[in-house]
Design an enzyme around this catalytic site. Structure first.
Site, PDB file in Angstrom:
ATOM      1  N   SER A 149      39.680  45.752  39.372  1.00  0.00           N
ATOM      2  CA  SER A 149      39.311  44.723  38.336  1.00  0.00           C
ATOM      3  C   SER A 149      39.666  45.344  36.939  1.00  0.00           C
ATOM      4  CB  SER A 149      37.477  44.688  38.333  1.00  0.00           C
ATOM      5  OG  SER A 149      37.307  44.436  39.673  1.00  0.00           O
TER       6      SER A 149
HETATM    7  N1  SAH Z   1      35.756  47.344  43.037  1.00  0.00           N
HETATM    8  C1  SAH Z   1      36.972  47.092  43.553  1.00  0.00           C
HETATM    9  C2  SAH Z   1      37.379  45.557  43.158  1.00  0.00           C
HETATM   10  C3  SAH Z   1      38.010  45.198  44.364  1.00  0.00           C
HETATM   11  S1  SAH Z   1      38.456  43.609  44.581  1.00  0.00           S
HETATM   12  C4  SAH Z   1      37.861  48.047  42.666  1.00  0.00           C
HETATM   13  O1  SAH Z   1      37.290  48.758  41.890  1.00  0.00           O
HETATM   14  O2  SAH Z   1      38.984  48.192  43.027  1.00  0.00           O
HETATM   15  C5  SAH Z   1      37.213  43.073  45.593  1.00  0.00           C
HETATM   16  C6  SAH Z   1      37.178  43.530  46.966  1.00  0.00           C
HETATM   17  O3  SAH Z   1      36.184  42.833  47.612  1.00  0.00           O
HETATM   18  C7  SAH Z   1      38.621  43.157  47.788  1.00  0.00           C
HETATM   19  O4  SAH Z   1      38.889  44.801  48.041  1.00  0.00           O
HETATM   20  C8  SAH Z   1      38.111  42.571  49.060  1.00  0.00           C
HETATM   21  O5  SAH Z   1      38.655  42.690  50.097  1.00  0.00           O
HETATM   22  C9  SAH Z   1      36.634  42.901  49.092  1.00  0.00           C
HETATM   23  N2  SAH Z   1      35.665  41.835  49.715  1.00  0.00           N
HETATM   24  C10 SAH Z   1      35.900  40.622  49.636  1.00  0.00           C
HETATM   25  N3  SAH Z   1      34.892  39.941  50.635  1.00  0.00           N
HETATM   26  C11 SAH Z   1      34.032  41.101  51.184  1.00  0.00           C
HETATM   27  C12 SAH Z   1      32.994  41.269  52.099  1.00  0.00           C
HETATM   28  N4  SAH Z   1      32.233  39.898  52.666  1.00  0.00           N
HETATM   29  N5  SAH Z   1      32.238  42.587  52.074  1.00  0.00           N
HETATM   30  C13 SAH Z   1      33.232  43.482  51.649  1.00  0.00           C
HETATM   31  N6  SAH Z   1      34.196  43.434  50.852  1.00  0.00           N
HETATM   32  C14 SAH Z   1      34.735  42.128  50.483  1.00  0.00           C
END
Ligand code: SAH
Length: 216
Positions: free
Chosen positions: A61
């Site tokens: 993000s």
């Molecule tokens: N906080 C992260 C942002 C990653 S983007 C960072 O700092 O890099 C959001 C993430 O949510 C993705 O990696 C995606 O695979 C994950 N995601 C989507 N649905 C999900 C679920 N039901 N449970 C766990 N992770 C999930």
């Protein structure tokens, strides 16, 4: 240290100038080396004012959004936090500086594995990374004083609502494919206060209490 200048500039121009005022959040984001959470070939862009691609078609993000969501939780240092969507592990690293224990859940095991290793190598020992569907929360570790969801939900998943402690706070983007609203939900005396923060755009939250498929 490498990238110190870029990180300081990020704190000043992207966070402070846009109204992020919680000193603990600013200190945490000054301390976490964001460039070590992006793929090797994207390091030069690590401190830019934007989200960046990571593996599995996901993103790390935008720094301002991480700061805004984290600040909204008003952490004091004693909390148990659930982080849904580990991705690169960057958000979890920031949270680890601000709370006592962070449980971070990721549905892609490859991402979870990388994030776990990276967090370990960098010494963030109060973070536990688990593979699974974060829309179901983590009943075995609930309740949580704070929950942060870093993926776009069609609604607030019921298990997350239920696993929030009696005065807990959750930040989650809710809406459709193109735009969502960042919501802050605060539990108080058995009721839930909901505040709309701002428009955002996240990758989808895919799971049994959210979207069914990754390709909307
Ligand atoms: N906080 C992260 C942002 C990653 S983007 C960072 O700092 O890099 C959001 C993430 O949510 C993705 O990696 C995606 O695979 C994950 N995601 C989507 N649905 C999900 C679920 N039901 N449970 C766990 N992770 C999930």
């Amino acid at each position: 240290m490498q990238f110190d200048h870029e990180r300081n500039a990020m704190i000043r121009t992207q966070l402070i100038q846009r109204g992020i005022s919680d000193q603990r959040v600013l200190d945490a984001m000054s301390a976490v080396p964001r460039h070590l959470f992006v793929p090797m070939d994207g390091r030069d862009l690590a401190y830019e004012d934007r989200a960046l691609p990571i593996d599995q078609g996901q993103t790390i993000s935008q720094p301002f959004v991480v700061a805004l969501m984290t600040q909204a939780l008003q952490l004091t240092g004693n909390e148990r936090v659930l982080d849904v969507g580990t991705g690169s592990g960057y958000g979890a690293a920031v949270l680890s500086q601000l709370a006592s224990k962070v449980y971070s859940v990721e549905r892609h095991s490859a991402l979870a594995q990388f994030a776990r290793q990276r967090l370990y190598d960098l010494g963030y020992t109060n973070v536990r990374v688990l593979v699974g569907d974060g829309t179901s929360g983590l009943p075995e570790h609930a309740p949580f004083d704070a929950i942060i969801v870093a993926a776009a939900a069609p609604w607030v998943p019921r298990p997350l609502r239920e696993q929030l402690s009696s005065s807990g706070c959750m930040v989650i983007p809710v809406g459709g494919r193109d735009e969502q609203f960042l919501l802050r939900l605060t539990k108080h005396n058995g009721s839930m206060k909901v505040e709309r923060m701002r428009g955002v755009r996240f990758v989808p939250l895919v799971g049994s209490h959210a979207w069914e498929k990754a390709d909307w």
